[in-house]
Scaffold this active site. Sequence first.
Site, PDB file in Angstrom:
ATOM      1  CG  HIS A 156      45.128 -29.304 -46.244  1.00 48.14           C
ATOM      2  ND1 HIS A 156      44.361 -28.363 -47.026  1.00 48.14           N
ATOM      3  CD2 HIS A 156      46.289 -28.852 -46.081  1.00 48.14           C
ATOM      4  CE1 HIS A 156      44.881 -27.441 -47.329  1.00 48.14           C
ATOM      5  NE2 HIS A 156      46.369 -27.716 -46.980  1.00 48.14           N
ATOM      6  CB  SER A 277      26.257 -45.619 -26.177  1.00 52.07           C
ATOM      7  OG  SER A 277      25.566 -46.299 -26.916  1.00 52.07           O
ATOM      8  CE  LYS A 283      29.660 -44.441 -29.691  1.00 49.30           C
ATOM      9  NZ  LYS A 283      30.113 -43.386 -30.289  1.00 49.30           N
ATOM     10  CD  GLU A 290      30.327 -35.624 -29.345  1.00 51.96           C
ATOM     11  OE1 GLU A 290      29.687 -35.756 -30.279  1.00 51.96           O
ATOM     12  OE2 GLU A 290      30.055 -36.040 -28.166  1.00 51.96           O
TER      13      GLU A 290
END
Length: 458
Positions: A156, A277, A283, A290
């Site tokens: 979970h 970024s 970043k 992704e």
Amino acid sequence: MKKLWGSRFEKSTSKLADQFSFSISYDKRLAKYDVLGSMAHAAMLGKRGIIDKKDAAKIVSGLKTIGAKIEKGTFRFDAKAEDIHTNIQTELKKLIGPAADKLHTARSRNDQIALDVKMYCLAELTEILDLTVGLQKSVLKFAEKNVDVIIPAYTHLQAAQVVVLAHHMLAYVEMLERDKGRLMDSFMRTDAMPLGSCALSGTSLPTDRNFVAKQLGFLQVTRNSIDSVSDRDFLVETLSALAMMGMHFSRMAEDFIIWSTSEFNFINIDWSLCTGSSIMPHKKNPDILELVRGETGTLYNNLNRVLVLVKGLPLTYNRDLQLDKPPLFESVDKVKLILQLLTNLFETLKVKRDILTKRIQDESFFTVDLMEYLIKKGVSYRDAHDTIGKMVKDCLDKGQKISGLSKQELKKYSEKFEMDALKLLNAETSVRIKKSFGSTSPELVKEQIKGWKKALGA
Ligand code: ARG
């Protein structure tokens, strides 16, 4: 360009109809297989005396020239050709003259396209299998390099118990092994040669389909001409195997995306697989992973496209089937790229050992070990669960560590407790005492690594 079927037509197809129906823009990828299939077919026609031996030889040699150009990348595909079959047929005629007209004897584009796509699938399945083994090997190498590392494991997405990092990595190797099984299954059923089924019913000419199959390296010939030109199961099966691989890729990607966040901070993904970024200078984003996760949608979608395409088609061939190729090509391309990218990921991935060492100090990881301590002393599972539950709650409420409990305090929870129970409260012990086959015990995991190395020839 002259159509292969134009003679009985009162007028030519409209420009729009051509634009809508031509497949050369994508089926040109089948050129190599179309040529190989035609060479075997022509050789068979000559051998069986269906066409003149000299013509057969001329056709084969013309096709060889075309094949060499395709291989070199110098063949000029003709956007005005309806499809790859027309393109090559027309080119052959330019090259060798009237003998070329005999090539299409005892076949149709219906069995020809089935052959081309099957040959494409077999070649690509082989390549994907190789790349998958490559990925398994790089996962294995990463596992071995970090064989002493212990990490938190989750259910979970809540911290649960500790495991050996290599154990987690071998879970990926298992997933990929099943993927290979599905690819091989698909290969096995694709490996039947459809050419010679002609339009749908076979031919009255004395062909030798086994000869063609042998020339092209197929294990067997298809048994039913109707099925041969209608069947796209092999393609759906391949897309299904690739979709399942995508499911696995996306789960791996997600693990590493989470592990690379500053909140988890377990690993360092190599710069070569991240981007920055445009506005936030600090970043480092795991974009490649992704996109791996995102492309899974493409792989599912392509499977679904062909399932829907083929559903409800009457036997035998229908032109709808032409549309099976763009999704097939796309899925094959994507999976091959992803396999290579994930291989690079594991080759360059760095584990943040110090941070992990700190993280696994949390004693709540060891509550099941404490339960099993009591169970081994005859306490029922239920009572052990209640006892440890109370203990954990009290410690949390008081902000106290379990390992800080005194003998009296321990005895308050259960008479069965001795001080040695507290020795269980560390990650090394927690993994070491696991015994069951397939568990995270470092000894067992090392055995598994050995087995995989042997199996994969790593
Ligand atoms: N371009 C077609 C396909 O991909 C080739 C077969 C065409 N056959 C036909 N009877 N129109 O399926």
